[in-house]
Design a protein around this motif. Structure first.
Motif, PDB file in Angstrom:
ATOM      1  N   TYR A 314       0.835  -1.199   0.000  1.00 52.35           N
ATOM      2  CA  TYR A 314       0.000   0.000   0.000  1.00 52.35           C
ATOM      3  C   TYR A 314       0.869   1.247   0.000  1.00 52.35           C
ATOM      4  N   SER A 315       0.262   2.372  -0.338  1.00 51.81           N
ATOM      5  CA  SER A 315       0.937   3.659  -0.271  1.00 51.81           C
ATOM      6  C   SER A 315      -0.099   4.721   0.059  1.00 51.81           C
ATOM      7  N   ASN A 316       0.372   5.848   0.575  1.00 50.39           N
ATOM      8  CA  ASN A 316      -0.510   6.975   0.852  1.00 50.39           C
ATOM      9  C   ASN A 316       0.302   8.244   0.675  1.00 50.39           C
ATOM     10  N   ASP A 317       0.001   8.994  -0.374  1.00 54.10           N
ATOM     11  CA  ASP A 317       0.753  10.211  -0.666  1.00 54.10           C
ATOM     12  C   ASP A 317       0.105  11.458  -0.077  1.00 54.10           C
ATOM     13  N   GLY A 318      -0.866  11.260   0.807  1.00 55.53           N
ATOM     14  CA  GLY A 318      -1.566  12.377   1.416  1.00 55.53           C
ATOM     15  C   GLY A 318      -2.883  12.694   0.754  1.00 55.53           C
ATOM     16  N   THR A 319      -3.080  12.163  -0.454  1.00 52.21           N
ATOM     17  CA  THR A 319      -4.331  12.399  -1.175  1.00 52.21           C
ATOM     18  C   THR A 319      -5.192  11.151  -1.260  1.00 52.21           C
ATOM     19  N   GLY A 320      -4.733  10.055  -0.672  1.00 49.45           N
ATOM     20  CA  GLY A 320      -5.514   8.830  -0.682  1.00 49.45           C
ATOM     21  C   GLY A 320      -4.644   7.599  -0.596  1.00 49.45           C
ATOM     22  N   PHE A 321      -5.281   6.464  -0.311  1.00 51.65           N
ATOM     23  CA  PHE A 321      -4.593   5.180  -0.245  1.00 51.65           C
ATOM     24  C   PHE A 321      -4.610   4.512  -1.613  1.00 51.65           C
ATOM     25  N   THR A 322      -3.532   3.782  -1.906  1.00 52.75           N
ATOM     26  CA  THR A 322      -3.477   2.891  -3.061  1.00 52.75           C
ATOM     27  C   THR A 322      -3.070   1.522  -2.556  1.00 52.75           C
ATOM     28  N   PHE A 323      -3.875   0.506  -2.872  1.00 51.17           N
ATOM     29  CA  PHE A 323      -3.607  -0.856  -2.417  1.00 51.17           C
ATOM     30  C   PHE A 323      -3.327  -1.757  -3.615  1.00 51.17           C
ATOM     31  N   ALA A 324      -2.451  -2.748  -3.401  1.00 54.51           N
ATOM     32  CA  ALA A 324      -2.124  -3.685  -4.478  1.00 54.51           C
ATOM     33  C   ALA A 324      -1.917  -5.076  -3.909  1.00 54.51           C
ATOM     34  N   GLU A 325      -2.206  -6.081  -4.742  1.00 47.90           N
ATOM     35  CA  GLU A 325      -1.905  -7.466  -4.372  1.00 47.90           C
ATOM     36  C   GLU A 325      -0.389  -7.665  -4.441  1.00 47.90           C
ATOM     37  N   ALA A 326       0.069  -8.773  -3.908  1.00 47.29           N
ATOM     38  CA  ALA A 326       1.507  -9.048  -3.883  1.00 47.29           C
ATOM     39  C   ALA A 326       2.102  -9.089  -5.290  1.00 47.29           C
ATOM     40  N   ASP A 327       1.285  -9.475  -6.286  1.00 44.72           N
ATOM     41  CA  ASP A 327       1.784  -9.541  -7.663  1.00 44.72           C
ATOM     42  C   ASP A 327       1.710  -8.191  -8.375  1.00 44.72           C
ATOM     43  N   GLY A 328       1.284  -7.154  -7.673  1.00 45.47           N
ATOM     44  CA  GLY A 328       1.206  -5.825  -8.258  1.00 45.47           C
ATOM     45  C   GLY A 328      -0.157  -5.454  -8.795  1.00 45.47           C
ATOM     46  N   GLY A 329      -1.052  -6.423  -8.887  1.00 44.12           N
ATOM     47  CA  GLY A 329      -2.392  -6.133  -9.378  1.00 44.12           C
ATOM     48  C   GLY A 329      -3.227  -5.400  -8.338  1.00 44.12           C
ATOM     49  N   GLU A 330      -4.355  -4.879  -8.757  1.00 40.39           N
ATOM     50  CA  GLU A 330      -5.239  -4.135  -7.860  1.00 40.39           C
ATOM     51  C   GLU A 330      -5.775  -5.042  -6.764  1.00 40.39           C
ATOM     52  N   MET A 331      -5.735  -4.582  -5.530  1.00 40.21           N
ATOM     53  CA  MET A 331      -6.192  -5.393  -4.412  1.00 40.21           C
ATOM     54  C   MET A 331      -7.710  -5.535  -4.439  1.00 40.21           C
ATOM     55  N   ILE A 332      -8.181  -6.763  -4.273  1.00 39.21           N
ATOM     56  CA  ILE A 332      -9.605  -7.064  -4.262  1.00 39.21           C
ATOM     57  C   ILE A 332     -10.033  -7.332  -2.823  1.00 39.21           C
ATOM     58  N   VAL A 333     -11.092  -6.648  -2.405  1.00 36.32           N
ATOM     59  CA  VAL A 333     -11.588  -6.788  -1.035  1.00 36.32           C
ATOM     60  C   VAL A 333     -13.007  -7.344  -1.069  1.00 36.32           C
ATOM     61  N   ASN A 334     -13.284  -8.319  -0.227  1.00 33.34           N
ATOM     62  CA  ASN A 334     -14.628  -8.865  -0.146  1.00 33.34           C
ATOM     63  C   ASN A 334     -15.579  -7.798   0.400  1.00 33.34           C
ATOM     64  N   PRO A 335     -16.803  -7.724  -0.107  1.00 29.59           N
ATOM     65  CA  PRO A 335     -17.757  -6.726   0.403  1.00 29.59           C
ATOM     66  C   PRO A 335     -17.973  -6.886   1.904  1.00 29.59           C
ATOM     67  N   GLY A 336     -18.169  -5.779   2.580  1.00 30.10           N
ATOM     68  CA  GLY A 336     -18.385  -5.770   4.018  1.00 30.10           C
ATOM     69  C   GLY A 336     -17.448  -4.790   4.702  1.00 30.10           C
ATOM     70  N   LYS A 337     -17.598  -4.655   5.996  1.00 31.12           N
ATOM     71  CA  LYS A 337     -16.789  -3.717   6.759  1.00 31.12           C
ATOM     72  C   LYS A 337     -15.340  -4.186   6.860  1.00 31.12           C
ATOM     73  N   THR A 338     -14.435  -3.212   6.991  1.00 27.11           N
ATOM     74  CA  THR A 338     -13.011  -3.513   7.117  1.00 27.11           C
ATOM     75  C   THR A 338     -12.448  -2.816   8.347  1.00 27.11           C
ATOM     76  N   TYR A 339     -11.636  -3.550   9.101  1.00 27.49           N
ATOM     77  CA  TYR A 339     -10.941  -3.004  10.273  1.00 27.49           C
ATOM     78  C   TYR A 339      -9.463  -2.897   9.910  1.00 27.49           C
ATOM     79  N   ILE A 340      -8.926  -1.664   9.957  1.00 29.25           N
ATOM     80  CA  ILE A 340      -7.542  -1.425   9.546  1.00 29.25           C
ATOM     81  C   ILE A 340      -6.676  -1.145  10.771  1.00 29.25           C
ATOM     82  N   CYS A 341      -5.638  -1.919  10.942  1.00 35.71           N
ATOM     83  CA  CYS A 341      -4.665  -1.719  12.011  1.00 35.71           C
ATOM     84  C   CYS A 341      -3.363  -1.222  11.399  1.00 35.71           C
ATOM     85  N   VAL A 342      -2.958  -0.012  11.770  1.00 34.26           N
ATOM     86  CA  VAL A 342      -1.651   0.495  11.356  1.00 34.26           C
ATOM     87  C   VAL A 342      -0.665   0.098  12.451  1.00 34.26           C
ATOM     88  N   VAL A 343       0.335  -0.704  12.075  1.00 30.49           N
ATOM     89  CA  VAL A 343       1.214  -1.357  13.058  1.00 30.49           C
ATOM     90  C   VAL A 343       2.671  -0.977  12.791  1.00 30.49           C
TER      91      VAL A 343
END
Length: 354
Positions: A314-343
């Motif tokens: 992932y990356s965040n340049d201050g204007t938004g998040f960009t997520f990617a799969e390990a192979d570089g493709g666009e990250m796919i998220v299953n519908p529903g709520k998401t809990y994000i932990c910044v660690v």
């Protein structure tokens, strides 16, 4: 009603026609009796259009098209004195991040002000990592005061915010909480008053950000039925997967014994926080000063969903998040709520998946 008078010769013609038809009808009745026919009625129906729009955080079709589209985020305490919290089980998205002294806080996010319930809290002060994320998501940010660096960041970014220390319309003190938990854990926010504040403050009611995720059906090849994540050096969150519901239930394991994270809903009933996805975003931590900390957002992480896990970046340049799969493709998220932990990246080895 119109009346029609037939000439006499027409009347005679009609009588003769009836006599002739009688014989024909008898034959038609005989044919009908021996070979019954079936008539099929075809009805054409048009499905009513779905009156809802896609939620940018969950992918579900549950957004009222007449509602504002500017999301709101509320700073929520997360130490034992803050629990059980109120109203955050209805949030569309969660961020949990360390703020200071190995203590984390939560930012509960709703896709619009109209989705926020009337009792949310206890509300706490602004902290720099949440301010930066709020700006990147185009949130209206609700908080009660803030650290010196947190308030400075709000001003530097021009963040649309509502501060409980100066506002007397959206925020209010719960006297029962003052007596039971203390003054600093008693500030609550009223969702139905947020939109009016936004209008009076001349804040945009429509968002300039798109959907946070790309939604679809995808699982990983790693373990993910139980996820234990050290959000700080002393606070561990645990997510347990229920295959029957497809949801993870959150538990806390810190100063209190391990227990399910429950909050009070609008009926004053304790209910658990449940989500479809858990995102762990590893980020280098640094100290802003002798007390508060911040994170450099960007790097790798884990997506835990459907009882499985997989690596992401992932990356965040201050204007938004960009997520990617390990192979570089666009990250796919299953519908529903998401809990994000910044660690903190230094705690990566203390994430345990089963």
């Amino acid at each position: 009603m119109k009346r029609v008078f037939l000439p006499i010769f027409c009347a005679v013609a009609i009588v003769l026609s009836c006599i002739l038809a009688a014989g024909c009808n008898k034959k038609e009745e005989e044919v009908s009796a021996s070979a019954p026919t079936t008539t099929t009625a075809t009805a054409t129906t048009t499905a009513a259009p779905d009156p809802h729009l896609q939620n940018p955080y969950t992918g579900e079709m549950d957004i009222d098209p007449d509602a504002s589209s500017r999301p709101v985020g509320v700073m929520i305490g997360n130490n034992p004195a803050s629990r059980p919290q109120f109203g955050i089980e209805t949030a569309d998205l969660y961020f949990e991040i360390e703020t200071e002294g190995a203590i984390s806080r939560i930012m509960a996010v709703w896709a619009s002000a109209e989705r926020m319930p009337d009792t949310v809290g206890p509300c706490r002060s602004a902290r720099t990592p949440f301010v930066k994320i709020a700006k990147s998501l185009d949130l209206v940010y609700l908080h009660v005061g803030g650290s010196t660096t947190g308030k400075a960041k709000i001003n530097a970014l021009g963040l649309a915010d509502i501060d409980g220390n100066v506002d007397e319309t959206v925020f209010w003190r719960d006297r029962g909480l003052i007596n039971s938990r203390g003054y600093e854990y008693s500030m609550m926010a009223t969702g139905s008053k947020v939109l009016n504040y936004m209008k009076k403050a001349d804040y945009r009611l429509t968002t300039e950000s798109g959907a946070l995720f790309t939604f679809g059906e995808k699982k990983g090849d790693g373990a993910g039925k139980v996820a234990s994540i050290d959000v700080t050096g002393t606070q561990t969150v645990i997510f347990n997967y229920d295959a029957a519901t497809g949801l993870y239930t959150k538990s806390n394991y810190d100063w209190d014994p391990k227990q399910v994270h429950k909050v009070y809903n609008e009926n004053d009933t304790l209910v658990p926080i449940t989500v479809s996805n858990v995102l762990v975003l590893y980020a280098p931590k640094y100290m802003e000063n002798g007390t508060t900390c911040d994170f450099t957002l960007g790097g790798d992480g884990l997506l835990i969903t459907g009882g499985t896990s997989r690596e992401i970046s992932y990356s965040n340049d201050g204007t938004g998040f960009t997520f990617a799969e390990a192979d570089g493709g666009e990250m796919i998220v299953n519908p529903g709520k998401t809990y994000i932990c910044v660690v903190n990246t230094a705690l990566r080895g203390r994430t345990d998946l089963q």
